[in-house]
Design an enzyme around this catalytic site. Structure first.
Site, PDB file in Angstrom:
ATOM      1  N   GLN A  23      41.563  23.447  75.170  1.00 19.62           N
ATOM      2  CA  GLN A  23      40.498  24.456  74.992  1.00 19.62           C
ATOM      3  C   GLN A  23      39.484  23.940  75.980  1.00 19.62           C
ATOM      4  O   GLN A  23      38.756  22.922  75.849  1.00 19.62           O
ATOM      5  CB  GLN A  23      39.967  24.809  73.927  1.00 19.62           C
ATOM      6  CG  GLN A  23      41.084  25.244  72.888  1.00 19.62           C
ATOM      7  CD  GLN A  23      40.494  25.913  71.556  1.00 19.62           C
ATOM      8  OE1 GLN A  23      39.200  26.092  71.240  1.00 19.62           O
ATOM      9  NE2 GLN A  23      41.367  26.315  70.443  1.00 19.62           N
ATOM     10  N   TYR A  38      52.244  23.247  72.588  1.00 22.40           N
ATOM     11  CA  TYR A  38      51.493  22.138  72.782  1.00 22.40           C
ATOM     12  C   TYR A  38      52.358  21.007  72.889  1.00 22.40           C
ATOM     13  O   TYR A  38      53.526  20.884  72.228  1.00 22.40           O
ATOM     14  CB  TYR A  38      50.433  21.987  71.689  1.00 22.40           C
ATOM     15  CG  TYR A  38      49.470  23.051  71.572  1.00 22.40           C
ATOM     16  CD1 TYR A  38      48.147  22.881  72.453  1.00 22.40           C
ATOM     17  CD2 TYR A  38      49.616  24.028  70.894  1.00 22.40           C
ATOM     18  CE1 TYR A  38      47.285  23.695  72.347  1.00 22.40           C
ATOM     19  CE2 TYR A  38      48.618  25.137  70.932  1.00 22.40           C
ATOM     20  CZ  TYR A  38      47.204  24.899  71.682  1.00 22.40           C
ATOM     21  OH  TYR A  38      46.395  25.777  71.497  1.00 22.40           O
ATOM     22  N   ASN A  84      47.254  36.960  67.598  1.00 27.41           N
ATOM     23  CA  ASN A  84      47.526  35.660  68.002  1.00 27.41           C
ATOM     24  C   ASN A  84      48.357  35.109  67.032  1.00 27.41           C
ATOM     25  O   ASN A  84      48.084  35.030  65.866  1.00 27.41           O
ATOM     26  CB  ASN A  84      46.218  34.813  68.327  1.00 27.41           C
ATOM     27  CG  ASN A  84      46.436  33.400  68.351  1.00 27.41           C
ATOM     28  OD1 ASN A  84      46.893  32.856  69.591  1.00 27.41           O
ATOM     29  ND2 ASN A  84      46.327  32.511  67.249  1.00 27.41           N
ATOM     30  N   GLU A  85      49.367  34.529  67.506  1.00 28.42           N
ATOM     31  CA  GLU A  85      50.393  33.638  66.531  1.00 28.42           C
ATOM     32  C   GLU A  85      50.672  34.292  65.208  1.00 28.42           C
ATOM     33  O   GLU A  85      50.379  33.861  64.292  1.00 28.42           O
ATOM     34  CB  GLU A  85      49.846  32.190  66.431  1.00 28.42           C
ATOM     35  CG  GLU A  85      49.862  31.317  67.638  1.00 28.42           C
ATOM     36  CD  GLU A  85      49.665  29.758  67.440  1.00 28.42           C
ATOM     37  OE1 GLU A  85      49.703  29.325  66.405  1.00 28.42           O
ATOM     38  OE2 GLU A  85      49.850  29.249  68.513  1.00 28.42           O
ATOM     39  N   GLU A 118      48.292  29.646  75.413  1.00 27.41           N
ATOM     40  CA  GLU A 118      47.754  28.523  75.001  1.00 27.41           C
ATOM     41  C   GLU A 118      48.653  27.427  75.591  1.00 27.41           C
ATOM     42  O   GLU A 118      49.767  27.509  75.349  1.00 27.41           O
ATOM     43  CB  GLU A 118      47.628  28.449  73.537  1.00 27.41           C
ATOM     44  CG  GLU A 118      46.429  29.335  73.087  1.00 27.41           C
ATOM     45  CD  GLU A 118      46.439  29.197  71.471  1.00 27.41           C
ATOM     46  OE1 GLU A 118      46.530  28.214  70.999  1.00 27.41           O
ATOM     47  OE2 GLU A 118      46.040  30.355  70.780  1.00 27.41           O
ATOM     48  N   GLU A 168      37.908  28.974  71.741  1.00 30.96           N
ATOM     49  CA  GLU A 168      37.947  29.309  70.535  1.00 30.96           C
ATOM     50  C   GLU A 168      36.718  28.937  69.759  1.00 30.96           C
ATOM     51  O   GLU A 168      36.097  27.942  69.997  1.00 30.96           O
ATOM     52  CB  GLU A 168      39.353  28.660  69.749  1.00 30.96           C
ATOM     53  CG  GLU A 168      39.154  29.304  68.403  1.00 30.96           C
ATOM     54  CD  GLU A 168      40.633  29.013  67.823  1.00 30.96           C
ATOM     55  OE1 GLU A 168      41.587  28.332  68.402  1.00 30.96           O
ATOM     56  OE2 GLU A 168      41.177  29.546  66.816  1.00 30.96           O
TER      57      GLU A 168
HETATM   58  O1  AHR Z   1      44.362  25.774  69.969  1.00 31.51           O
HETATM   59  C1  AHR Z   1      44.273  25.493  68.466  1.00 31.51           C
HETATM   60  C2  AHR Z   1      45.164  26.392  67.771  1.00 31.51           C
HETATM   61  O2  AHR Z   1      46.428  26.231  68.058  1.00 31.51           O
HETATM   62  C3  AHR Z   1      44.853  27.774  67.973  1.00 31.51           C
HETATM   63  O3  AHR Z   1      43.823  28.695  67.099  1.00 31.51           O
HETATM   64  C4  AHR Z   1      46.244  28.495  67.567  1.00 31.51           C
HETATM   65  O4  AHR Z   1      46.456  29.747  68.186  1.00 31.51           O
HETATM   66  C5  AHR Z   1      47.177  27.343  67.965  1.00 31.51           C
HETATM   67  O5  AHR Z   1      48.271  27.239  67.097  1.00 31.51           O
END
Ligand code: AHR
Length: 492
Positions: free
Chosen positions: A345, A243, A178-179, A298, A26
């Site tokens: 990332q 995450y 995205n999201e 992600e 990103e």
């Molecule tokens: O990877 C960091 C961020 O995490 C990304 O921009 C977003 O899609 C997610 O919330």
């Protein structure tokens, strides 16, 4: 302390899509600017402005697929800003992320579509572009598809040729936002379903072969989206992001954690596989997992230390790498469901595989895990059962050993990790039928879970040989604490 891993070589799950070993880059911190793109910087050798040291490491790893330009950045990005003569490109605010460590929220647009395609070509990765739904319009998204993929005599295709690419880029994978339930426009699921239909319709007409719809870790959001999506043929993949380390139970910091926090990170990382099962259940309630792939586009470790102000940078440790191994095993177990996955990332940011400074690039411990797991990509996952001790955590009971296996042309590849903090574990690997000749490699033998790689010590994280004994047709290996191993077995 002994455990048993049973590999049922005749019980095939599905092919592990190579895109499951995909990555995500990103416009955030030093991922693109500094880590990948340095332009005319004379400190490091480049190919057309792209760092050769980073390219070399990523090429050796075999990226398979690369998602770009975001993330949250995608729904604020206007692709036309990033094509044409670089000196004429506009400078814009980066609405979400500081570029580097200086709280500089600007986007120069020096790295745009052509630069990204060049990167994919250099590292031999399939491009996956995320279009702007949140602040964009369907014709902006479909004209990006046309710019990238059209071989007709249109103004967009001619523009691409003028920018140096006569041949179409043939981008197959297109994210429709995205999201979008959050940073990508704060849509409710019904509104997003209607927007998705509009965008995907025109993007497909312009040549987007495979679309990725935005999904959620909240089951209810997915179900409401799917209920409203009356034309599911427009959707090829449904995404979910996860995450671990943050946004959940306390796991400590990358380098400071007590025993409970140590184990909680692994328990939290198991949520990725559970998310996939939840998305699959929602899909099966409305459509079918045979028709729609699940894109974990992600995933990775994210600690509270990684903030927008420091470009989401954190130390990348052995503990994170061992957690990644377990997630990759969970992906293999679900090879019939998962169509792609993108670790967040690629360079310098979050659970990156490569880190850079102004002169050098080096691999993280997670890089070594991805490398060890690379024989799984494109092979057939087979059912693998693990019998091991469990540790109790507040989230769930955590199996101390994780494992998965794939077969390809008479070769079986088994990956294993020992999550125990202090103890080595002897693992018996039963393969239905005589094992044949086996070789093994191990990662992180003798290292601590809070060790992380630096420019000076990165070589110490590479794999070393592992002794594999044969006993009554089974294989016996001794796994050091917090380590990952790979076995390669030729059929007898
Ligand atoms: O990877 C960091 C961020 O995490 C990304 O921009 C977003 O899609 C997610 O919330």
């Amino acid at each position: 302390m002994s455990d048993t891993v049973r590999v049922h070589r005749r019980e095939e799950i599905d092919t592990v899509n190579p895109e499951v070993h995909g990555h995500f880059a990103e416009h955030l911190g030093r991922c693109i600017y500094g880590g990948i793109w340095v332009g005319d910087d004379e400190e490091v050798p480049t190919t057309d402005g792209i760092r050769e040291d980073t390219v070399e490491l990523l090429t050796e790893l075999g990226l398979n697929q690369l998602r770009w330009p975001g993330g949250c950045f995608a729904d604020a990005y206007h692709w036309e800003d990033g094509v044409g003569p670089r000196e004429e490109r506009p400078s814009r605010p980066n609405d979400f992320w500081a570029q580097g460590r200086e709280e500089e929220f600007t986007e120069s647009n020096a790295f745009g579509t052509e630069e990204f395609m060049r990167l994919c070509e250099l590292v031999d990765a399939e491009p996956f572009l995320a279009a702007n739904v949140g602040s964009g319009a369907p014709d902006e998204a479909s004209s990006w598809v046309e710019y990238c993929n059209s071989d007709a005599d249109t103004t967009r295709a001619r523009e691409r040729a003028e920018n140096g690419s006569e041949e179409p880029h043939d981008v197959a994978y297109w994210g429709v936002g995205n999201e979008n339930w959050g940073c990508g426009g704060r849509f409710d699921p019904e509104t997003y379903a209607n927007e998705f239909r509009r965008f995907a319709h025109y993007m497909k007409l312009s040549g987007a072969e495979e679309t990725v719809a935005c999904g959620h870790i909240q089951e209810d959001w997915n179900r409401r989206f799917l209920a409203e999506l009356t034309e599911p043929d427009l959707m090829d993949h449904l995404s979910v992001h996860r995450y671990f380390g943050r946004f959940g139970p306390e796991c400590g910091s990358p380098t400071e954690f007590d025993e409970e926090e140590y184990y909680t990170l692994f328990a939290h990382s198991m949520q990725v596989g559970i998310d996939v099962d939840n998305v699959a259940a929602a899909l099966d309630a409305y459509l079918s997992t045979d028709d729609v792939g699940i894109a974990v586009d992600e995933w990775g470790a994210w600690y509270p230390e990684a903030t927008s102000e420091n470009g989401l940078e954190q130390e990348n440790t052995v503990r994170d790498a061992v957690a990644a191994a377990g997630v990759l095993d969970d992906f293999n177990h679900r090879a019939d469901l998962i169509s792609m996955a993108n670790l967040a990332q690629t360079v310098n940011v979050l659970q990156c595989v490569v880190q850079t400074d102004e002169e050098d690039a080096w691999p993280t411990p997670t890089y070594q895990v991805l490398d060890l797991y690379s024989p799984h990509a494109g092979a057939t996952a087979v059912r693998t059962a693990v019998e091991t001790e469990e540790v109790e955590t507040d989230l769930r009971d955590l199996p101390l050993v994780s494992a998965s296996a794939t077969v390809r042309e008479g070769e079986t590849n088994v990956t294993l990790s020992n999550r125990a903090l202090d103890d080595a574990r002897t693992v018996r690997v039963e393969l239905d039928g005589d094992a044949g000749t086996a070789t093994g490699e191990v990662l992180f033998d003798g290292q601590d879970p809070d060790d992380y790689s630096t420019r000076e010590n990165a070589d110490a994280f590479a794999a070393s040989d592992l002794d594999v004994e044969e006993e009554d047709g089974d294989l016996l290996v001794e796994l050091p604490p917090n380590s990952v191993a790979g076995l390669s077995v030729e059929s007898a």
